[in-house]
Design a protein around this motif. Sequence first.
Motif, PDB file in Angstrom:
ATOM      1  N   VAL A  24       0.843  -1.199   0.000  1.00 38.51           N
ATOM      2  CA  VAL A  24       0.000   0.000   0.000  1.00 38.51           C
ATOM      3  C   VAL A  24       0.874   1.243   0.000  1.00 38.51           C
ATOM      4  O   VAL A  24       1.996   1.242   0.498  1.00 38.51           O
ATOM      5  N   LYS A  25       0.285   2.288  -0.572  1.00 36.93           N
ATOM      6  CA  LYS A  25       0.958   3.578  -0.524  1.00 36.93           C
ATOM      7  C   LYS A  25       0.350   4.355   0.629  1.00 36.93           C
ATOM      8  O   LYS A  25      -0.874   4.436   0.756  1.00 36.93           O
ATOM      9  N   THR A  58       5.775   3.394   0.782  1.00 39.76           N
ATOM     10  CA  THR A  58       4.994   2.173   0.603  1.00 39.76           C
ATOM     11  C   THR A  58       5.445   1.125   1.609  1.00 39.76           C
ATOM     12  O   THR A  58       6.605   1.094   2.011  1.00 39.76           O
ATOM     13  N   LEU A  59       4.514   0.307   1.984  1.00 38.77           N
ATOM     14  CA  LEU A  59       4.806  -0.817   2.852  1.00 38.77           C
ATOM     15  C   LEU A  59       3.664  -1.812   2.727  1.00 38.77           C
ATOM     16  O   LEU A  59       2.712  -1.554   1.986  1.00 38.77           O
ATOM     17  N   SER A  85      -0.820  -0.168  -4.084  1.00 42.26           N
ATOM     18  CA  SER A  85       0.410   0.281  -4.725  1.00 42.26           C
ATOM     19  C   SER A  85       1.129  -0.920  -5.279  1.00 42.26           C
ATOM     20  O   SER A  85       0.907  -2.041  -4.862  1.00 42.26           O
ATOM     21  N   ASN A  86       2.019  -0.693  -6.243  1.00 37.89           N
ATOM     22  CA  ASN A  86       2.776  -1.852  -6.688  1.00 37.89           C
ATOM     23  C   ASN A  86       4.273  -1.693  -6.561  1.00 37.89           C
ATOM     24  O   ASN A  86       5.025  -2.475  -7.068  1.00 37.89           O
TER      25      ASN A  86
END
Lengths: 68, 964
Positions: free
Chosen positions: B877-878, B887-888, B939-940
């Motif tokens: 995720v952002k 992000t993590l 997020s990627n």
Amino acid sequence: MAPDKMIRMGNQIAAFFRTQPGIDPAVKTLEHITDFWEPRMRQQLRDYVADGGAGLDPEVIAATKMMA
Amino acid sequence: MKDFIIPDDTDMGTPAKEGAPVSLIIDGFDVTVPEGTSVMRAAAEAGIKVPKLCASDNLEAFGSCRLCAVEIEGRRGVPASCTTPVAEGMVVRTQSEKVRKIRKGVMELYISDHPLDCLTCSANGDCELQDMAGAVGLRDVRYKAPENKELANHFATRNTSGEANPEWIAKDDSNPYFTYDPSKCIVCNRCVRACEEVQGTFALTISGRGFDSRVSAGAADDSFLTSDCVSCGACVQACPTATLQEKSIIEMGTPDKSVVTTCAYCGVGCSFKAEMQGDQLVRMVPYKHGKANRGHSCVKGRFAYGYASHKDRILNPMIRDKIEDPWREVSWDEALSFAAKRMRGLQDTYGKKSIGVITSSRCTNEETFLVQKLTRAVFGNNNTDTCARVCHSPTGYGLGQTFGTSAGTQDFDSVEHTDVVVVIGANPTDGHPVFASRLKKRLRAGAKLIVIDPRRIDLVKSAHIEAAHHLPLRPGTNVAVVTALAHVIVTEGLMDEAFIRERCDWDEFQTYAEFVSDPRHSPEANEMLTGVPASDLRAAARTFAAGGNGAIYYGLGVTEHSQGSTTVMAIANLAMLTGNIGRKGVGVNPLRGQNNVQGSCDMGSFPHELPGYRHVKNPEVRDLFKEAWGVDIDPEPGLRIPNMLDAAVHGTFKGLYCQGEDILQSDPDTKHVAAGLAAMDCVIVHDLFLNETANYAHVFLPGSTFLEKDGTFTNAERRINRVRKVMAPRNGYADWEVTQLLANAMGADWTYTHPAEIMEEIAATTPSFAGVDYALLEEKGSVQWPCNEDHPDGTPLMHVDGFVRGKGRFIVTEYVATDEKTGPRFPLLLTTGRILSQYNVGAQTRRTDNVVWHEEDLLEIHPHDAENRGLKDGDWVKLASRSGETTLRATVTDRVSPGVVYTTFHHPDTQANVITTDYSDWATNCPEYKVTAVQISPSNGPTDWQEDYAAQASKARRIVSAAE
Ligand code: SF4
Ligand code: SF4
Ligand code: SF4
Ligand code: FES
């Protein structure tokens, strides 16, 4: 220090002392700032107030004007 | 090195008791012990050792091995001395033909099911089974396999006909620090009891019965690693055999000496025996006479010391002209004269106040004292600050205003006398684990618990513990909640009026009472704001006020807010209101984060205070130091960390000596910190590793670990503990020597040859330390300040006969909302914290096997919020705020309330502080880490910031060695 940060810090101090009974919040704000703000920060505040002090709470302006 | 004489470490068999004296006769000797003491312990007091296997003096007696059988006149049979309490006039014989025979029989049975590989066993020389076999005179084992059948045992992998032995279980190597070898287990149950009674985790059980009983961690298919085990080591410590054994012992063998020292991780300040072979550390064993930990430890202090010998440690000084250049290894002389010249040059160009220091809350008192002395006496200004700025500075201000001193009021032993515990904004099982174990023990004995925290921390509900009340408040509303508690206490007349009249300013109380009684402070009026159901809050207030001894423990969830100082005052009000100050079992207890954050504050690390919390504006105090140091002390307060960075961006602050502190990772609003550091012309980082801050440094001075120097740490109870050197500094100098070299390179003339001399200077200048010296610490082990003429043995409890300031002062605590508000762009509130296995920025713990428990920082999010955003457990995720984004991976859990997300900040690649803002506490500038408005989206991959950061970091870490 960015002006908005200085304004916020000053106003935060005044906001606390405004809630305190039986004291003059401007005087207490002044004391707090004198005790904890380094001279450069106080000078910046003075300059800012001299320029009109937009955004500062009245107690902070009053405190700054009392500064030696 | 002078070894500290370790007091008698004999295991007395069963715990000490308090009670009326009882006299008895053991083997013809008169013995008097407190009522409730076991016969075994009474014998031990008289110097008589009764053989034992299942007993240990940190565990309640269990009575399973029968080895401790004795004869007692007038009683039938041979009672177990560990479970038999003494009685007046009892006559005991610990040795007789009868008991000798029984003991031999018991040992024979044990040994018949134990491998006889003593010579190659890892516990050889340190095995109680071996000792007992010797003590009872066991000479042969007569058990033979019955006709046509194997003798069943647990240790042979195959039976004599070559078939696999179904009773044999393979070793469990899953824990990185210790092994469990079931073939050597004698099922004495000590490990199980240690896990329950000492640690309070209940990870171990005995499964099966009789011959089939086995120790097992967790459920049937669990290993130690996958079970609830938190790797505290208590079971390993308790095990009398090699069944539970440190891997370091298996590898290296038994130690040949030990030195008592203090853990360098957290503010609990546990005492350890560093067990050594020459200058090699074999293991760290919690020290039973340590007054903070009473023989217990957590995974960090017990096992996570491998960073000291990690390959990443920098052992040679390095310099560079610009931060874009690679590092150049140089001699100490070159590095120091480079640094000194630059710093002096900056002062020549930009003025005296253009440089400063950051002292380390991880270094010793003596080292911190020298660093602030460096700025005050050598630089000639007060630009000194420490990491306490970002954690407990509001405690200093808040308690100073109400009680007259920033000191926490109790010792840790006090918790044993508490009836109601309030934990606010702290997560002791992760942050202060050994204190948490002591607290949990008290809770299991019946004390009540109130948790005030946005998150359902482990204490709210875990094995055999359940909080009476959990108030899951919205981050940022502490003042409203604590004031509402006071509202209930005052309006329902639950306060302790006698205490208030005697100990506090009655007029101020009247004003305060009027203030809190206002209906706008009622729980009902605040329910919408705080998210805490009014009825729960009322119930909690009643429990606290009417439940007996009430103690409040709090952490950074209180201080790291824009109203941090106000909440501290509100907490102090609550304690005074209920008369919970000045005796055992009560008090206001700040749980301090780093090992020596208490000490770094005491030692004058703050820019407005000289050592001992005395403002620089006071001429008498300045004169005292002028006398001692021969220089004028600047009467103006210096810059605090955030102010230094602001001034740097402004171009008026140019040089910084930063000892043992990684401000780039630990301080809020990373981008602003980076900009400040980048704007400086001389950043000197003095650390073990090339930390994140070093990416912006021009000089790197290698530091030494706590194993490599002498000194003292002061823990959260104000306890001054010795740190003892067990090996030479790998970098060549202890940290206090490095500071002295730098000072002298800048023209000072310091001539300290041992930290004891620095302590003499501290004692001579600081009234609360007046009575402290190394001789006293040798004699007493540790002492709690104030320690002076009035309190020669130190002060376990503060404010016993009156407050330090005279009358306790009630202060009106109006809730003021933080400017950090959620809105359509950033609808969630992020709060941060830490976990057990990692420590602070993780520079040390990430360089140990502790990473098996926490490889990365995760974002906790409520299922409701996750679903809204289409997020699943484990998704990237952002996380974005108005300061930045990162992000993590997400972990979906209802530990957090809807609308709240939570993460830790142990890993530099996550950089949770990219997200946090520069908002801060009104009184102290302590950053508001605990409240940031954020948004979360799928997020990627890493954000641009993370990629740029990683690129900059790897470029900034290049080293050209001297030889090239
Ligand atoms: S290491 Fe600690 S938590 Fe783990 S099983 Fe042993 S006593 Fe229990
Ligand atoms: S593992 Fe050790 S302490 Fe636990 S029951 Fe077996 S022998 Fe006793
Ligand atoms: S980290 Fe804290 S609780 Fe753990 S051993 Fe060290 S001082 Fe004790
Ligand atoms: S030591 Fe007493 S029964 Fe085991």
